[in-house]
Structure formats: structure tokens, C-alpha cells
Design a protein around this motif. Structure first.
Motif, mmCIF file in Angstrom:
data_model
loop_
_atom_site.group_PDB
_atom_site.id
_atom_site.type_symbol
_atom_site.label_atom_id
_atom_site.label_comp_id
_atom_site.label_asym_id
_atom_site.label_seq_id
_atom_site.Cartn_x
_atom_site.Cartn_y
_atom_site.Cartn_z
ATOM 1 N N GLU A 41 7.163 -50.806 17.010
ATOM 2 C CA GLU A 41 7.845 -51.672 17.401
ATOM 3 C C GLU A 41 8.334 -52.671 15.707
ATOM 4 O OE1 GLU A 41 10.803 -50.626 18.468
ATOM 5 O OE2 GLU A 41 10.147 -49.582 20.646
ATOM 6 N N LEU A 44 14.191 -55.326 11.194
ATOM 7 C CA LEU A 44 14.953 -55.096 9.892
ATOM 8 C C LEU A 44 13.860 -55.618 8.883
ATOM 9 C CD1 LEU A 44 18.207 -56.541 8.769
ATOM 10 C CD2 LEU A 44 16.641 -57.129 10.739
ATOM 11 N N TYR A 48 12.140 -52.740 6.531
ATOM 12 C CA TYR A 48 12.803 -52.845 4.618
ATOM 13 C C TYR A 48 12.518 -54.319 4.035
ATOM 14 C CZ TYR A 48 15.198 -49.513 7.757
ATOM 15 O OH TYR A 48 15.115 -48.519 8.888
ATOM 16 N N ILE A 582 19.208 -63.660 10.559
ATOM 17 C CA ILE A 582 17.756 -62.127 10.965
ATOM 18 C C ILE A 582 17.191 -61.773 9.321
ATOM 19 C CG2 ILE A 582 19.716 -60.552 11.574
ATOM 20 C CD1 ILE A 582 17.672 -60.287 14.151
ATOM 21 N N THR A 599 21.349 -56.003 0.568
ATOM 22 C CA THR A 599 22.626 -55.963 0.747
ATOM 23 C C THR A 599 23.852 -56.183 2.493
ATOM 24 O OG1 THR A 599 21.770 -53.533 0.205
ATOM 25 C CG2 THR A 599 23.783 -53.086 1.173
ATOM 26 N N LEU A 600 22.846 -56.135 3.285
ATOM 27 C CA LEU A 600 23.474 -56.948 4.236
ATOM 28 C C LEU A 600 24.125 -58.416 4.287
ATOM 29 C CD1 LEU A 600 21.231 -56.146 7.676
ATOM 30 C CD2 LEU A 600 23.039 -54.575 6.294
ATOM 31 N N CYS B 15 21.034 -57.246 15.081
ATOM 32 C CA CYS B 15 19.818 -57.781 13.992
ATOM 33 C C CYS B 15 20.733 -56.416 12.439
ATOM 34 C CB CYS B 15 18.691 -57.155 14.331
ATOM 35 S SG CYS B 15 18.171 -55.518 14.655
ATOM 36 N N ARG B 16 20.863 -55.725 13.082
ATOM 37 C CA ARG B 16 21.798 -54.379 12.137
ATOM 38 C C ARG B 16 20.510 -53.786 11.091
ATOM 39 N NH1 ARG B 16 25.428 -57.279 7.590
ATOM 40 N NH2 ARG B 16 25.803 -55.719 7.149
ATOM 41 N N THR B 17 18.937 -53.351 12.069
ATOM 42 C CA THR B 17 18.253 -52.758 11.424
ATOM 43 C C THR B 17 19.064 -51.358 11.360
ATOM 44 O OG1 THR B 17 16.667 -54.476 12.601
ATOM 45 C CG2 THR B 17 15.623 -51.868 12.561
ATOM 46 N N GLU B 19 21.648 -50.030 11.299
ATOM 47 C CA GLU B 19 22.523 -49.790 10.385
ATOM 48 C C GLU B 19 21.923 -49.133 8.835
ATOM 49 O OE1 GLU B 19 25.763 -53.130 9.002
ATOM 50 O OE2 GLU B 19 26.802 -53.276 11.047
ATOM 51 N N ILE B 20 21.241 -49.909 8.331
ATOM 52 C CA ILE B 20 20.000 -49.681 7.500
ATOM 53 C C ILE B 20 19.661 -48.634 7.636
ATOM 54 C CG2 ILE B 20 18.327 -50.019 5.428
ATOM 55 C CD1 ILE B 20 18.941 -53.133 6.561
ATOM 56 N N ALA B 21 18.601 -48.204 8.861
ATOM 57 C CA ALA B 21 17.997 -47.056 9.208
ATOM 58 C C ALA B 21 18.825 -45.499 8.373
ATOM 59 C CB ALA B 21 17.228 -46.807 10.355
ATOM 60 N N LEU B 24 20.126 -44.908 5.749
ATOM 61 C CA LEU B 24 18.241 -44.103 4.767
ATOM 62 C C LEU B 24 18.278 -42.822 5.586
ATOM 63 C CD1 LEU B 24 16.134 -47.665 4.574
ATOM 64 C CD2 LEU B 24 17.643 -46.034 2.760
ATOM 65 N N PHE B 40 27.040 -49.437 0.523
ATOM 66 C CA PHE B 40 26.530 -49.246 1.874
ATOM 67 C C PHE B 40 27.330 -49.378 2.968
ATOM 68 C CE2 PHE B 40 24.846 -51.278 6.324
ATOM 69 C CZ PHE B 40 23.527 -51.187 5.468
ATOM 70 N N CYS B 138 15.972 -49.081 16.804
ATOM 71 C CA CYS B 138 15.951 -49.958 16.513
ATOM 72 C C CYS B 138 15.055 -51.027 17.318
ATOM 73 C CB CYS B 138 17.103 -49.474 17.890
ATOM 74 S SG CYS B 138 17.754 -51.035 19.184
#
Lengths: 710, 160
Positions: A41, A44, A48, A582, A599-600, B15-17, B19-21, B24, B40, B138
Motif C-alpha cells: 500500500e 498519495l 504521486y 497530508i 493540484t490538491l 487523504c484524497r489519494t 481523487e488523484i487516482a 489519472l 482537476f 486507497c
């Protein structure tokens, strides 16, 4: 076909393994690796957070050539390595001759450079300069944990490994928001909870972790010691402590009982703002669990009373016998990928690599013999004392390696003043930063991804990190730069690779003696202590309840509660507490140059405020506002949220325009010298002309980028 | 019944991982460098309320109000899900108003004349071999795909 390189994530201290996919000399993507901690796992930042390596100049530019200026009012000029090293060596020699070696201060680096580079840096400081003046950002971070735990248990690191958290039956999370700072640790806590563990969160804010908890203790800011004492008080008065364990394995029980006597839950109700019955409930859950783990973060360590609180927390573990076995323990979870490593390898003013005291004659002899030079016995200066010492004229040169003090340390104006007063400032980094604006000479180094070595993650876990791509420009690995400077100063150092350095250091450090590159590649990771090459490493410390203290017993400790130094008043009516978010990391040179992460969220950053306080000040969500303290004034965007308590505002410390450290105070814990980032007084002001304010932010951002060579 | 992706707010750390995934997975080449705050537009959005954090995305309603509201049949029931018919949207925004979850966005794609509009909503990553990218990335496994509601263990556990 893309080449797949297994390495370690360069961000938080979790130490996640990560595959980088490389095509035509460029990284094209990252995927999770099979690390014991991350188990395929990533968060982000892991997924990225690598495209800063392409030097996109979103916030700052990569340093690609040595830069030098003979006069601070001049612009930097690109020079050869020979000229840059020659200049620095001559200046250092002059300063040493004129003021003595103790006028020179150096830092280690808790980030991408690795353990070998930190070993070389402290060797340079001690052997070539002749001082113990080396410290690093652990000082502004978990310095208090290192000092507190060393006194009570004998080792400043996490007692148990991160994967064990999953199997504990109670997690007491104190002043720590793993959901935001260590997502991969949060993942273990969530798993533990699914397996039936109770999660208790102590935090003034309703954090993401408080959301994922069974009991939330919303204490008033700056009242940790009172609460920890009260928890101890319940353990004693309700006879919830483990008598046999206390008798056999601890010292100081009588003094402890006396010290916590008055701290009944009822007595601390007013101090902490938590109902007595909730405190009792928390103590009972913690004590009654068959295994329990305490985890803490900056909410414990960044106060003027921090070391005392760390000692108090470790006492809770000692009283209940939650040490010396699997799935229990105390966990100061380290924030940076190699802050544990920089501590492990002697980037501290009183310790040689392997936590060996510079004051111990036998140990000093050992290092003198290995390094062929007489070594100083007096501990060096702490990082956070430098602004004051510079003002007193005691420090004249500063060699800053992989840190951005102007962004990360309290009272930025004070830090800038100190840098300006120095006769020599050397900055060694991968990106231009705010501290480098004050440098005379800048050494450009290779980055994570461009070199190899060993990192120590938060749980004492050594892992090999590997090179994925060739660096661009005329840059060198950190250890090589330091070796060149050392050689120019008359103390020759020559290594061909990091493995040679590792071989030298492990022979000097009994704690790591059995760790080799080969074994790391074979096992994936090894946790220290690992005394010989047949030893598997140590998942949890203090087996058999033998503590690394002089008596071999754990020390119980409680102190009188002391409130924070700068209290809110009429002029500055709000408390400012600095926190993390985060998607960004530390001083943001890396994540600020990553497209997805930028971007976030981007400049100027947010200030979180309760709706009641916002209403009083007529502030609207998403508007810009001024924040002022006795030390500075910055602009930030308002984020109105019920999750924060009335009377306190929160800013994350990653932002360069909304830079909270322009506001923070350099009040220090008397023992660890860690600053009180979590508490100072500020005021907020509405900006009537929001069009002006938005323009101002844009203007400041573009001015800043220009200074950063973007 | 339709399939859908659902989040467990007790496991979401905000964490919004995902959203990016998501962005993309729906980009042409999956390249990070083309991401920007202006463009975005993830198909699921992490919502942070006072005491709740969770990603919100299309529930692929059985009697979907968006499908009923669309005058151009740009949204249809297809393959156990609600899907977008490429090129059919005129940008009238009826679906936006109809969706009870706010899980649909309409964006103008490029600068061409006449304007080209796109409906952006969860398509369950149906063109992606590995299934939904949000689920895969996630870090706390807070998201999962529901294939058959009555047999979904996690949802049934929460009902009790």
C-alpha cells in the motif's frame, strides 16, 4: 520496457517500500512495494510524490551547479566545484583559527541523503573541525522524545515496530494525527480497531484520527502534563497498575505516587477541560487491555514542557506492564523519512553514531583510534540555540545540510537575523530554499532517486534505498561533497561508495554491527539492535523487561504541570498551533514541486478557525486574512470548521507565503531545547479588499519563485 | 441491481489519494505533469463534514434521476451501471440538478467551436482491467465495489 527499481519512499518515517518505473532515464510511475510496514500500500505522497525529480520549477528550482558569491549583496555565480570547495575550506579554516572550532555549527539531514551521509557529516564536524556542534531537525521535532525516553527506558526510539500496532488491543494516541502525518501507520490502527482494539485519541481538534476512535479526549491546548498525571493518578488510586511489574522492573514508584497525588481527574477537570469521568474511562480502557500501545507526535514534543510529558507517558506504559513484549510499547512516530537515521548516526551534539556518548572516555578513545585524531569531549550546541548564540557572537559559521531553517524553525525573523550575522553560511541541498538566500556558497547535491544508501524508518528499521535515475547537472552525492571539503581542510576522507562508509560505521556501532548491505537486500529490512551477523534484528526493545538505563529498570516519573509560555491576551487573543496536512511534507521543497500534490493544495495555505471565532471577527470561509503575532505577520486563507476548538487557530507549516513560523515563538523545553510550536498568541484581521489580497498573494508567490530561480 | 463503489467512513482518512487516482485513470496517458488545479475534476470527491469524512460518488441508482432528467439520452442504464453516452451531452445540466448526491459534473472540453461538453461521473472504471482505480489505491482500503447488495458482507454487517 520500463526498468523497475525497488526503493524506500522519501517522505514520512513509515518507511514504505516503493517501485519506481524508469523509462529512457526518467521515472514514469511509482507503485507500492512489498515492505513489511506498507504491505503493497502507499499514500498519495508515495504514489504521486516523485515528479519533483523532473525539476518542474513549480515552487523552487533544482540546484544543478555550485553557486558562490564573495559578497552577500551580490548575485550568486555558477562556479566550479574546486572554487566552491576551496572558498568554503579557506573560510572555515580562517574562522576556526580566529575563533576556535566551537564557532562553527553544522547540521545533519533527516531527509533524502541517508545514513552514510550523516555519518560522514558528523565525522567531518568532530574529526576535521574539532567540535561536537552538530544537530538536525529532530531538535524541532522528536528531540523531546529522545531525551525523555533515554532517561526513563534507555532508548529514544519506538519500542515496538509499526506492524505490531495492528495486533494491540488498545491504542492511546496522544497529540498525534497519524491519519494526516503517517497514513500507513493509520492503516494499522484502523486494522487494529477492526480486530477489536479500542482507540483513544487525545487532541484539542476533532482530527481525522479522532473521527476513527472510540474515545476522544478534547483537552485544552497546552495541558498535556496535567492530563498524563491524572491518567497516572487513576492507575494508582483505582489500583489498575501492575504491582508485580512495578516492583520487579521499575524505580521511583514512591516519588511517582507523591508527585501525582494531587492530580485527581476532578482536580485537572478545569485545567484540561475534560470531564473527570472521561479521564477515568480512558485510564481504565488503557489499563484493562491485555496489550496497549501509546503513540505520540508533535502534540507532545513541541511544548516547553515536553520531555516531562514523554517521561510521564512512558510511566503509564511501565505502570501497566505494557513494555518488553510484542504488540505493546511506546511509539514516538518520527516524521521524516530518515530523522531516526540522522539520530542513529550521530547528527546530535552529545552522541557519536550508535547512541554512544561523546563524554565517555572509552568510547571517545575508540573513535579517536578509528579516525586517527583527538576528539572533543564537550557536547556541542543545539540547533535551536543558534539564533541566541549568534547574537552573542559565539557562532560565526553555519554549514546547513539538507534543511531549510528559515521555513522550519520558530521565529523566522530571528533565524534570518542569525544567518545574516554569520561570517560564513554554507548551504548544501537539492533545491533552492529560503535559507539558501542567506548563503555565501551553495553545494548542489544528488537527490533521493539519484543515489543509494540506507534509511532508518521510525521503528528502527534499516532499509536499503536505491538509485533509479542519473542526476542532471554538476551535482554530487552528499557524502562526496563533505569528503571533498574535509580533504581540503586537511583531514582527508575518501570513499568509493556508500557501502564502504557503512562498513566503517557498523564496526564502530555495536547496535548495528550485524547489519550489512547484503543482509539488508536478503531480508528487506533489519531493525536495530542487531549486534552480530547471525542476529535477526530486534522487533521490540526491552525483552525480559531489561531497560537500557544504568539500573536496568524503568524509571517512573511525573512533574508539576507548567502552562505554556506565551498566553493569549487582549492584544493577541487567539492561540496559534502549527500542524500538518497530508498532501504536503515538511518545508515543501519536494511536494511543492509535485504536480498532483500542488493540484490538491497550493499557496498561501489555510488557517483553520472555529465558526464562533470566525463570526466574532466577521471572517468568511475561503477569504484571505492577516495573522499577526509579536514576531511577524502573514496572510492565509480562512478555513472555517467545527473540527477545531474555540480560541485556537491552526496553520500547517508547509506554506511559504502563509508561513506560520514567521509567527511562532522560540520558547524552548529546558532539556530537549525543542520549541513551543504548538502554542503562541496571535490575532486575526479581516482584509476588507479581497481583490487586493488575492493580487497580493499572487505577487508574493511570483516574487518568491523568482528568488528561487524559477 | 446495479454495481457501485461505496466508502466506509470509519476507514477513510480524507487523504484524497482516490481523487488523484481517479483523474489519472481517466486521462489519456496517465501523466502526472498535466494535472492542474484548474482542470482537476475527479469523479469522486472527498467530503469533510463536522464529524464525517468520506468520498462521495455516483450510486448508479436503479431508478436514476439523472437518466430520467436527460433530454438527449446522454445517460443510460448499461451493464449494471449508469453510463455516459459519449458525444450526446448538450450541457443542459438537468442531470446535475437531478442527482441527489451531487455526483455529476459537466465540463467544457478544450476550446473548440461549437463547444464540446462532457459529463463527468463515476463509470466504475469499466475500461480498466484492474477495476476502479480508487479502490486499488486507497491506502486504508476504505472503498469497495458492491456487486450484489444482498450478498455484500460489509454492508450487511453495518445493517446489524
Amino acid at each position: 520496457m520500463a526498468k523497475k527499481v525497488l526503493t524506500i519512499c522519501p517522505y514520512c518515517g513509515s518507511g514504505c517500500q516503493i517501485y519506481l518505473f524508469v523509462e529512457n532515464g526518467e521515472i514514469i510511475k511509482a507503485e507500492p512495494g512489498p515492505g513489511r510496514t506498507n504491505e503493497n500500500e502507499l499514500c498519495l505522497k508515495g504514489y504521486y510524490g516523485w515528479d519533483f525529480l523532473k525539476n518542474p520549477k513549480r515552487l523552487t528550482a533544482r540546484l544543478e551547479r555550485p553557486l558562490l558569491r564573495y559578497n552577500r549583496t551580490d548575485e550568486f555565480k555558477e562556479v566550479s566545484w574546486e572554487e566552491a570547495i576551496g572558498f568554503a575550506a579557506k573560510k572555515l579554516a580562517d574562522i576556526k583559527a580566529k575563533y576556535g572550532p566551537n564557532a562553527i555549527m553544522c547540521t545533519g539531514s533527516a531527509r533524502g541523503s541517508g545514513n552514510e551521509a550523516n555519518y560522514i557529516m558528523q565525522k567531518f564536524v568532530r574529526a576535521a573541525i574539532g567540535t561536537n556542534n552538530i544537530d538536525h531537525c529532530a531538535r524541532v521535532c522528536h528531540g523531546s522524545s529522545v531525551a525523555g525516553l533515554a532517561a526513563t527506558l534507555g532508548s529514544g526510539a519506538m519500542s515496538n515496530s509499526i506492524p505490531e500496532i495492528e495486533n494491540t488491543k488498545c491504542v492511546l494516541i496522544f497529540g498525534y494525527n497519524p491519519a494526516e502525518s503517517h497514513p500507513i501507520v493509520a492503516r494499522r490502527i484502523i486494522k487494529a480497531r477492526e480486530k477489536g482494539a479500542k482507540v483513544i485519541v487525545v487532541d484539542p481538534r476533532f482530527t481525522e484520527q479522532a473521527k476513527i476512535s472510540d474515545l476522544w479526549l478534547a483537552l485544552k491546548n497546552g495541558t498535556n502534563m496535567a492530563l498524563v498525571n491524572a491518567l497516572g493518578n487513576v492507575l494508582i488510586t483505582e489500583k489498575l497498575y501492575n504491582k508485580k511489574y512495578v516492583t520487579n522492573y521499575t524505580d521511583g514508584f514512591e516519588e511517582y505516587c507523591k508527585a501525582i497525588e494531587k492530580y485527581t481527574p476532578e482536580y485537572v477537570e478545569n485545567i484540561t477541560g475534560i470531564e473527570a469521568k472521561t479521564i477515568r474511562q480512558a485510564a481504565r480502557i488503557y489499563a484493562e487491555a491485555e496489550s496497549a500501545t501509546i503513540l505520540w507526535g508533535m502534540g507532545v514534543t513541541q511544548f516547553t514542557q515536553a520531555v516531562d510529558v514523554v517521561k510521564g507517558l512512558s510511566s503509564l506504559a511501565l505502570l501497566t506492564g505494557n513494555l518488553g513484549r510484542e504488540n505493546v510499547g511506546v511509539g514516538p512516530v518520527r516524521g521524516q523519512n530518515n530523522v531516526q537515521g540522522a539520530c542513529d548516526h550521530g547528527a546530535l551534539p552529545a552522541l557519536f553514531p550508535g547512541y554512544q556518548s561523546v563524554e565517555d572516555e572509552t568510547i571517545r578513545r575508540k573513535f579517536e583510534l578509528a579516525w586517527g585524531v583527538k576528539l572533543p569531549a564537550k557536547p556541542g550546541y543545539h540547533l535551536t540555540e543558534i539564533p541566541r548564540l549568534a547574537k552573542e557572537g559565539k557562532v560565526k559559521a553555519y554549514y546547513i545540510f539538507g534543511e531549510d531553517l528559515v521555513q522550519s524553525d520558530p521565529d523566522a525573523a530571528g533565524v534570518r537575523e542569525a544567518l545574516a550575522s554569520m561570517e560564513l553560511v554554507i548551504v548544501q541541498d537539492i533545491f533552492m530554499n529560503k535559507t539558501a538566500l542567506h548563503a555565501d556558497v551553495i553545494f548542489p547535491a544528488t537527490s533521493w532517486g539519484e543515489h543509494e544508501g540506507v534509511y532508518s524508518s521510525a521503528d528502527r528499521r534499516f532499509q536499503k534505498f536505491n538509485k533509479a535515475i542519473e542526476p542532471k547537472g554538476d551535482v554530487k552525492p552528499d557524502w562526496e561533497i563533505i569528503s571533498l571539503l574535509s580533504t581540503a581542510l586537511g583531514y582527508p576522507m575518501k570513499y568509493n561508495n556508500t557501502e564502504e562508509i557503512w562498513e566503517e560505521l557498523r564496526k564502530l556501532c555495536p547496535l548495528y554491527a550485524g547489519v550489512t548491505y547484503k543482509r539488508l537486500e536478503e531480508f528487506g529490512s533489519i531493525l536495530w539492535p542487531c549486534p552480530d551477523e547471525n542476529h535477526p534484528g530486534t522487533k521490540y526493545l526491552y525483552e525480559g523487561n531489561k531497560f537500557a538505563t544504568s539500573s536496568g529498570k524503568g524509571l517512573l516519573f511525573a512533574a508539576e504541570y507548567r502552562p505554556p509560555q506565551e498566553r493569549p491576551d487582549e492584544e493577541y487573543p487567539l492561540i496559534l498551533c502549527t500542524v500538518r496536512e497530508i498532501g504536503h511534507y515538511s518545508v515543501r521543497t519536494m511536494t511543492g514541486n509535485c504536480s498532483a500534490l500542488q493540484t490538491l493544495s497550493d499557496e498561501p495555505g489555510y488557517i483553520q478557525i472555529n465558526p464562533k471565532d470566525a463570526e466574532k471577527l466577521d471572517l468568511a470561509d475561503q477569504e484571505l486574512a492577516w495573522i499577526t503575532s509579536r514576531r511577524g505577520k502573514v496572510i492565509a486563507r480562512i478555513l472555517i470548521t467545527e473540527r477545531v476548538n474555540i480560541g485556537t487557530v491552526y496553520m500547517t507549516y508547509h506554506w511559504w507565503i502563509g508561513a506560520c513560523n514567521e509567527l511562532t515563538i522560540d520558547a524552548l523545553d529546558p532539556i530537549s531545547k525543542t520549541p513551543e510550536f504548538k502554542y503562541c498568541a496571535v490575532k486575526l484581521e479581516l482584509i476588507a479588499d479581497q481583490v487586493f489580497a488575492e493580487d497580493y498573494v499572487q505577487q508574493e508567490y511570483s516574487n518568491l519563485k523568482k528568488k528561487m530561480f524559477c | 441491481m446495479n454495481n457501485f463503489v461505496v466508502a466506509d467512513s470509519e476507514k477513510c482518512i480524507g487523504c484524497r489519494t482516490c481523487e488523484i487516482a481517479c483523474v489519472l485513470a481517466h486521462s489519456k496517458d496517465g501523466s502526472l505533469s498535466k494535472l492542474s488545479a484548474k482542470t482537476f475534476c475527479p469523479r469522486l470527491k472527498v467530503v469533510k463534514a463536522a464529524t464525517l469524512t468520506t468520498p462521495v460518488q455516483c450510486r448508479h441508482c436503479e431508478n436514476a434521476p439523472c437518466v430520467a432528467a436527460c433530454p438527449k439520452q446522454a445517460l443510460v442504464q448499461n451493464d449494471h451501471s449508469v453510463q455516459v453516452v459519449k458525444g450526446a451531452c448538450v450541457g443542459c445540466k438537468a442531470c446535475l440538478a437531478a442527482c441527489p448526491y451531487g455526483a455529476i459534473e459537466i465540463v467544457i472540453a478544450g476550446n473548440s467551436t461549437p463547444r464540446r461538453v462532457e459529463v463527468i461521473k463515476c463509470d466504475l472504471c469499466r475500461d480498466r482491467e484492474d477495476g476502479p482505480a480508487c479502490i486499488k489505491t486507497c491506502p486504508t482500503n476504505a472503498l469497495h465495489k458492491v456487486y450484489n447488495l444482498s450478498f455484500d458482507r460489509r454492508i450487511n454487517q453495518r445493517k446489524r
